[in-house]
Scaffold this motif. Structure first.
Motif, mmCIF file in Angstrom:
data_model
loop_
_atom_site.group_PDB
_atom_site.id
_atom_site.type_symbol
_atom_site.label_atom_id
_atom_site.label_comp_id
_atom_site.label_asym_id
_atom_site.label_seq_id
_atom_site.Cartn_x
_atom_site.Cartn_y
_atom_site.Cartn_z
ATOM 1 N N GLY A 475 32.656 34.516 38.634
ATOM 2 C CA GLY A 475 33.658 35.517 38.935
ATOM 3 C C GLY A 475 34.745 35.663 37.896
ATOM 4 O O GLY A 475 35.762 36.334 38.145
ATOM 5 N N LYS A 476 34.571 35.042 36.750
ATOM 6 C CA LYS A 476 35.553 35.197 35.674
ATOM 7 C C LYS A 476 34.821 35.432 34.360
ATOM 8 O O LYS A 476 33.610 35.219 34.246
ATOM 9 N N ASP A 493 39.540 34.946 32.024
ATOM 10 C CA ASP A 493 40.195 35.999 32.805
ATOM 11 C C ASP A 493 39.506 36.117 34.158
ATOM 12 O O ASP A 493 38.321 36.444 34.234
ATOM 13 N N ALA A 494 40.260 35.809 35.225
ATOM 14 C CA ALA A 494 39.729 35.937 36.583
ATOM 15 C C ALA A 494 40.450 37.029 37.370
ATOM 16 O O ALA A 494 40.195 37.211 38.566
ATOM 17 N N ASP A 495 41.369 37.756 36.726
ATOM 18 C CA ASP A 495 42.150 38.806 37.376
ATOM 19 C C ASP A 495 41.466 40.155 37.161
ATOM 20 O O ASP A 495 41.727 40.850 36.175
ATOM 21 N N ALA A 496 40.601 40.542 38.120
ATOM 22 C CA ALA A 496 39.822 41.776 37.992
ATOM 23 C C ALA A 496 39.187 41.867 36.605
ATOM 24 O O ALA A 496 39.455 42.799 35.834
ATOM 25 N N PRO A 497 38.346 40.891 36.263
ATOM 26 C CA PRO A 497 37.790 40.857 34.895
ATOM 27 C C PRO A 497 36.878 42.046 34.623
ATOM 28 O O PRO A 497 36.241 42.579 35.532
ATOM 29 N N TYR A 498 36.814 42.417 33.359
ATOM 30 C CA TYR A 498 35.937 43.500 32.947
ATOM 31 C C TYR A 498 34.499 42.984 32.853
ATOM 32 O O TYR A 498 34.255 41.816 32.539
ATOM 33 N N GLY A 499 33.555 43.889 33.072
ATOM 34 C CA GLY A 499 32.151 43.547 32.965
ATOM 35 C C GLY A 499 31.507 44.175 31.743
ATOM 36 O O GLY A 499 32.155 44.891 30.978
#
Length: 529
Positions: A475-476, A493-499
């Motif tokens: 999830g990060k 980055d675990a804060d709404a990370p980009y995919g």
């Protein structure tokens, strides 16, 4: 533990010589390369260091036709190293020793391949100066010339040092005399190499170096055993007077009818492997030859009356050797092609940019993106930031992005980005500044971005290789950055990370002047590949 130099892990020794040792090495991103490690005594010499940087820059300009291209180089303290593409295959000296002389189409393809390499080397303003049979590697797709431009790094005035520098058996008369060299010296060496390849003998014999050098100066070469057509070309290449020798381009004109280098390379590969072309050949009047077919007597000449490689015709009185590793290359090529058919609809990795394949060019309010030779240039106006995406979507499961770039004018920062979009402005940005600071920043449309790492000092260079990883886990997104093969930054980055989405290059200028950055390479590959 294996030694690591410049980020390359040395795996085993491939050979050694007067300048240092050559090692097979693993690259930071998982590939293989050949790393020449220069003797420390040379690396400490200020004059050598100046020549090293100059000649490596020249060697980088050499087109890749039939050569092992220079990929990287570094010098500092007692360490100087040069990284080239790793070519799997024996050198010509060892192959002739083990398998015997080449003949027919194999010898012709060798002659064309080395002439093609010399054309590319001379076209970049480089003189090889030590072309010899051990500097020709026999890959499955044809000969590759190595060590171009490097022999002259230890050049000094005087006959004694020139004799140490060059290899006596292949030295031109003017090189023996210690005169300034021109590309004609390489053509002389080409003649010697082809004579050796076709007969198994050195054209001026063996023995003590002084005896060989005397024969080079005073006697003619021994060429009996060479096919008549190619013998005429070799004789002209071995002329005592450099003004009477053909140029490398004229050698090509005589061997394959004056075609361009890319077409000559295709002729070499088609002949070397024995594989028929999938489409009509570039040279319809040059029939493909097979490595296992009977040898012919091609009509081979040099200007002003160039000939062509002719169709094979049987020749009696001499049994032709079929080299197993050459004949087997055709089967390997065909098998690889067959295996690739089901995968034609899938994207292949790694993706390596030529910057001509749909990279955006043009001028906007913030600056200009343009092609520059084989590279890609961003010119950014004061206070602006430009980011451009590669014409290839990222793979799922993580990506490695790499680029080589140089700051050519102004001040600011530049680098690569991943997991973003050029249109939305969301992305993870990996940057190195003109002051030598590195950062990892999460950019989001409408904000100034969030710094995830840095600014932190790092050892930058005139040309920097920037490698970034965006990996998915739990999830990060895990973010790592290498600068010139050294790991310099890590973040997550675990804060709404980009995919996975797009990747590319970026540059941002300072407040007072334009910034100009040149990218010489760009590559994408799946993380872990």
């Amino acid at each position: 533990m294996n030694e690591v130099i410049g980020g390359y892990t040395l795996r085993r020794l491939l050979g050694s010589g007067g300048m240092g040792e050559v090692h097979l090495a693993s690259t930071p991103t998982g590939g293989l390369a050949a790393v020449k490690v220069i003797h420390p005594a040379l690396a400490r010499d200020p004059a050598f260091r100046r020549r090293f940087e100059r000649e490596v820059a020249a060697a980088r300009r050499v087109a890749r036709f039939c050569t092992a291209p220079v990929l990287d180089a570094g010098i500092g303290g007692d360490v100087a190293y040069l990284v080239t593409e790793y070519v799997k295959g024996p050198d010509l000296a060892q192959a002739v020793h083990d398998q015997g002389p080449l003949s027919g189409g194999n010898l012709e393809a060798l002659a064309v391949g080395i002439a093609t390499a010399l054309s590319a080397i001379h076209g970049a303003g480089v003189i090889h100066r030590d072309l010899k049979s051990s500097n020709v590697l026999l890959s499955p797709l044809g000969p590759r010339v190595i060590d171009f431009g490097i022999a002259q790094l230890v050049e000094h005035d005087g006959l004694a040092s020139q004799a140490i520098l060059g290899t006596p058996a292949f030295m031109a008369p003017e090189q023996v005399r210690g005169e300034p060299l021109t590309p004609a010296a390489d053509v002389f060496a080409w003649g010697g190499v082809i004579a050796f390849a076709g007969t198994g003998r050195l054209p001026f014999g063996g023995g003590a170096p002084g005896e060989v050098l005397y024969r080079i100066m005073q006697e003619g070469p021994r060429l009996d055993g060479l096919d008549e057509g190619i013998r005429q070309v070799v004789e002209r290449a071995l002329a005592k007077d450099p003004r009477l020798r053909p140029t490398a381009q004229q050698l090509l004109a005589g061997l394959v009818g004056g075609t361009r280098l890319a077409a000559a390379t295709e002729v070499v590969e088609r002949t070397w492997t024995g594989a028929a072309p999938a489409t009509a050949p570039l040279l319809p009047d040059v029939p493909p030859t097979s490595s296992s077919a009977p040898s012919g007597r091609p009509t081979v000449g040099v200007p002003p009356a160039p000939g062509r490689l002719g169709a094979p015709e049987p020749r009696s009185g001499r049994k032709r050797r079929r080299w197993p590793w050459v004949a087997g290359a055709a089967a390997l090529v065909l098998a690889a092609a067959a295996a690739a058919v089901p995968a034609l609809s899938r994207e292949s990795w790694p993706y390596e940019a030529g910057f001509g394949d749909s990279w955006a060019v043009g001028t906007s309010e913030g600056g200009t993106a343009r092609q520059s030779g084989s590279g890609y240039e961003l010119v950014v106006k004061p206070g602006w930031r430009l980011w451009k995406s590669a014409p290839r979507q990222e793979p799922a499961g993580g990506v490695i992005v790499s680029a080589k770039a140089a700051l050519e004018e102004g001040a600011g920062e530049y680098g690569v980005w991943c997991h973003g979009s050029a249109s939305s402005a969301d992305r993870y940005e990996f940057g190195v500044s003109s002051s030598g600071k590195v950062t990892i920043v999460k950019r989001r449309a409408g904000t100034r971005g969030t710094t995830l790492y840095g600014p932190a000092s790092a050892q930058s260079a005139a040309v920097n290789r920037i490698v970034a990883e965006c990996g998915e886990s739990g999830g990060k997104v895990t973010l790592r950055m290498w600068l010139n093969e050294r790991l310099v930054a890590e973040a997550s980055d675990a804060d709404a990370p980009y995919g996975p989405n797009e990747s590319g290059v970026h540059a941002a200028s300072g407040a007072t002047a334009d910034l100009r950055v040149r990218f010489d390479s760009f590559a994408l590959r799946p993380a872990g590949q």
